[in-house]
Structures are given as structure tokens and as C-alpha cells.
Design a protein around this motif. Structure first.
Motif, PDB file in Angstrom:
ATOM      1  N   UNK A   1       0.713  -1.026  -0.012  1.00 45.28           N
ATOM      2  CA  UNK A   1      -0.005  -0.131  -0.063  1.00 45.28           C
ATOM      3  C   UNK A   1       0.775   1.218  -0.087  1.00 45.28           C
ATOM      4  N   UNK A   2       1.968   1.395   0.786  1.00 42.28           N
ATOM      5  CA  UNK A   2       2.704   2.424   0.633  1.00 42.28           C
ATOM      6  C   UNK A   2       3.445   2.730  -0.616  1.00 42.28           C
ATOM      7  N   UNK A   3       3.866   1.360  -1.342  1.00 47.50           N
ATOM      8  CA  UNK A   3       4.410   1.576  -2.468  1.00 47.50           C
ATOM      9  C   UNK A   3       3.737   2.136  -3.619  1.00 47.50           C
TER      10      UNK A   3
ATOM     11  N   UNK B   1      -8.817   2.754  -7.564  1.00 42.66           N
ATOM     12  CA  UNK B   1      -9.507   1.106  -7.570  1.00 42.66           C
ATOM     13  C   UNK B   1      -8.518   0.425  -8.341  1.00 42.66           C
ATOM     14  N   UNK B   2      -7.992   0.958  -9.353  1.00 44.20           N
ATOM     15  CA  UNK B   2      -7.155  -0.286 -10.083  1.00 44.20           C
ATOM     16  C   UNK B   2      -5.668  -0.255  -9.207  1.00 44.20           C
ATOM     17  N   UNK B   3      -5.363   0.682  -8.406  1.00 41.25           N
ATOM     18  CA  UNK B   3      -4.230   0.548  -7.899  1.00 41.25           C
ATOM     19  C   UNK B   3      -4.438  -0.527  -6.679  1.00 41.25           C
ATOM     20  N   UNK B   4      -5.631  -0.385  -5.925  1.00 39.79           N
ATOM     21  CA  UNK B   4      -6.159  -1.657  -5.067  1.00 39.79           C
ATOM     22  C   UNK B   4      -5.814  -3.038  -5.641  1.00 39.79           C
ATOM     23  N   UNK B   5      -6.351  -3.259  -7.109  1.00 37.97           N
ATOM     24  CA  UNK B   5      -6.322  -4.287  -7.631  1.00 37.97           C
ATOM     25  C   UNK B   5      -4.859  -4.907  -7.856  1.00 37.97           C
ATOM     26  N   UNK B   6      -4.087  -3.849  -8.188  1.00 40.65           N
ATOM     27  CA  UNK B   6      -2.686  -4.033  -8.396  1.00 40.65           C
ATOM     28  C   UNK B   6      -2.044  -4.840  -7.013  1.00 40.65           C
TER      29      UNK B   6
ATOM     30  N   UNK C   1      -0.300   4.930 -13.968  1.00 35.54           N
ATOM     31  CA  UNK C   1      -0.272   3.325 -13.525  1.00 35.54           C
ATOM     32  C   UNK C   1       0.822   2.735 -14.175  1.00 35.54           C
ATOM     33  N   UNK C   2       0.768   2.855 -15.660  1.00 34.45           N
ATOM     34  CA  UNK C   2       1.891   2.295 -16.355  1.00 34.45           C
ATOM     35  C   UNK C   2       3.183   2.112 -15.688  1.00 34.45           C
ATOM     36  N   UNK C   3       3.479   3.595 -15.509  1.00 33.81           N
ATOM     37  CA  UNK C   3       4.720   3.681 -14.897  1.00 33.81           C
ATOM     38  C   UNK C   3       4.968   3.065 -13.517  1.00 33.81           C
ATOM     39  N   UNK C   4       3.731   2.969 -12.599  1.00 31.41           N
ATOM     40  CA  UNK C   4       3.870   2.228 -11.478  1.00 31.41           C
ATOM     41  C   UNK C   4       4.217   0.844 -11.748  1.00 31.41           C
TER      42      UNK C   4
END
Length: 259
Positions: free
Chosen positions: A124-126, A145-150, A178-181
Motif C-alpha cells: 500500500x505504501x509503494x 481502485x485499479x491501484x488496489x487491484x494491483x 499507472x503504467x509507470x507504477x
């Protein structure tokens, strides 16, 4: 596992579905491809060409009708713990918080609470979600929401990450962020990644190997090597724009041939 042997190997694979009243419908035809450990690949082609079908085979959710699909030299087994999949609709539980959604797979696997706490806090921090840990999906933006799925997928510490158009519903800038993440996490964790996408630009930006599919029943009509993935400022480079042009020309050529 021999480091030179494929992480993912698909040999002469065909998949057919039973369609009520119409007999059998072929989704994939004689597909072969291979990926080494830590490689990323993009699957791109017209709608209905079987890209998602192939992803489900790699996830162990579908069995090939003909041919074989292996991971680490072994036939793919259902519920492989080292495989994670991210779907287009996020798949979040609306009644669970960000923390609970991220921890879900770990709870199902009955990991010790201390291990769950450590893994979930770290991911979660990342992904910049720690301040949203007590929020519910309806309180989040699409990108969040997409970050949570990832986060939920990466908390499982997979070695193979499968993604079915994960950013397609997002605005352009959120998608690029998000592509960068994703690229940073891929490089850090040495993941093997398979991405299904309809976006030429996304395929060129995220796929070291790009497999271009024909109209259904899908078959691989071209494979491109894309060594620039992960380089700084790759999106603005001549190499990147040349690759998007190449993908576009191949897709257009096979589209015209099918008319």
C-alpha cells in the motif's frame, strides 16, 4: 529451473468453445509462444481474437482443446499460487476496505496476521494507498481502485502476473501514471508479465515481446522484440514511436487481408 528455459511456454495451442445451437466455436488456432523469466509481453489484436482466452489458459481457468501450455516446464495447474491475475473490472469487494481487499488473498491462504500486516503495509505504501486503507471502493477514483487491484495481486508475491486490459477504463494521464507504477514494480520484483490490450501505445510501452493476433480464431501473425521497455523517457523516444507505427501497420495489413 534452467534460467535459459522458458518461464511460460505455449505449444500448438487451440481452444474451442461449445456454443449452444452452433456446435463448436474456435477461439484460438495453433498458437505457440514462449517467455523467459522476468520478461513482459503484450498480446494485441482485434476484438474476439482470443487474447483473453489465452490469458485464462495461462491462469489455469481454461484447458486447451489441442496443444499444451506450461509454466516452469510443467503443465499449468488450476489455482497456481504464484500466478496473479488483474481483470478489467478490478474485482474489488464493495463491502471491504482498501486494506481488506488488498489482504483478501493472504487471508484466504491463512497466512499469519503478522505476515499479512507486513506485506499489505509495504505494497500500500509503494502504491500510495496507505492513507486510503480504511476507505471503501465507492469512495475511490478509478485509478485508485485499479491501484488496489494491483496491490491485491502483488501482495501474493507472484512470479507471473496476468492482466486483461487493466487500464482501459481510465483517463489518459491516469493510465500513463499507472503504467509507470507497473513498470517500476515489474523491474523491482523481476515479474514475468502478460498483458492483454487493445491499445497500440500501451503494447509498445509495456511489452518487451509483442504478439500480434489475427482476427478470430486467433493465431499469432507477428512477434516483435521491444528492448526499450523500461528505459527512461522511452515514451518520447524515436524507438517507441517507430514501434507503435510498426504495430499499427501489421494490424492494418491483416485487417485488410481479412476483408
Amino acid at each position: 529451473m534452467n534460467p535459459l528455459s522458458p518461464k511460460v511456454e505455449v505449444n500448438n495451442l487451440s481452444v474451442s468453445y461449445r456454443n449452444s445451437g452452433q456446435g463448436s466455436v474456435e477461439a484460438l488456432s495453433n498458437v505457440s509462444l514462449g517467455l523467459k523469466k522476468g520478461e513482459s509481453c503484450a498480446l494485441i489484436g482485434p476484438s474476439g481474437c482470443g487474447k483473453t482466452t489465452l490469458l485464462y489458459v495461462l491462469a489455469g481457468l481454461l484447458k486447451p482443446t489441442i496443444g499444451q501450455a506450461n509454466i516452469d516446464g510443467q503443465p499449468i495447474r488450476p489455482k497456481r499460487k504464484e500466478t496473479a491475475i488483474i481483470l478489467q473490472d478490478y474485482g474489488l469487494m464493495p463491502w471491504k476496505t482498501v486494506w481488506e481487499n488488498t489482504a483478501l488473498g493472504l487471508v484466504i491462504r491463512k497466512l499469519p496476521e503478522k505476515d499479512i500486516e507486513k506485506r499489505v503495509s509495504r505494497i500500500l505504501a509503494k502504491l500510495g494507498l496507505e492513507k486510503l486503507r480504511n476507505s471503501y471502493p465507492h469512495q475511490l477514483s478509478g485509478g485508485q481502485r485499479q491501484r488496489v487491484a494491483i496491490a491485491r495481486s502483488l501482495a501474493l508475491e507472484p512470479d507471473l502476473l496476468l492482466m486483461d486490459e487493466p487500464f482501459s477504463s481510465l483517463d489518459a494521464l491516469t493510465r500513463e501514471e499507472l503504467q509507470e507504477d507497473l513498470l517500476h514494480l515489474w523491474q523491482e520484483k523481476e515479474l514475468t508479465m502478460v498483458l492483454v490490450t487493445h491499445s497500440i501505445e500501451e503494447a509498445a510501452y509495456l511489452g518487451q515481446r509483442i504478439f500480434i493476433f489475427s482476427k478470430g480464431p486467433g493465431r499469432v501473425v507477428a512477434e516483435l522484440r521491444n528492448s526499450g521497455v523500461g528505459k527512461e523517457d522511452y515514451r518520447s523516444s524515436e524507438e517507441y514511436h517507430a514501434r507503435t507505427d510498426e504495430i499499427r501497420q501489421i494490424l492494418l495489413k491483416h485487417r485488410l487481408q481479412s476483408i
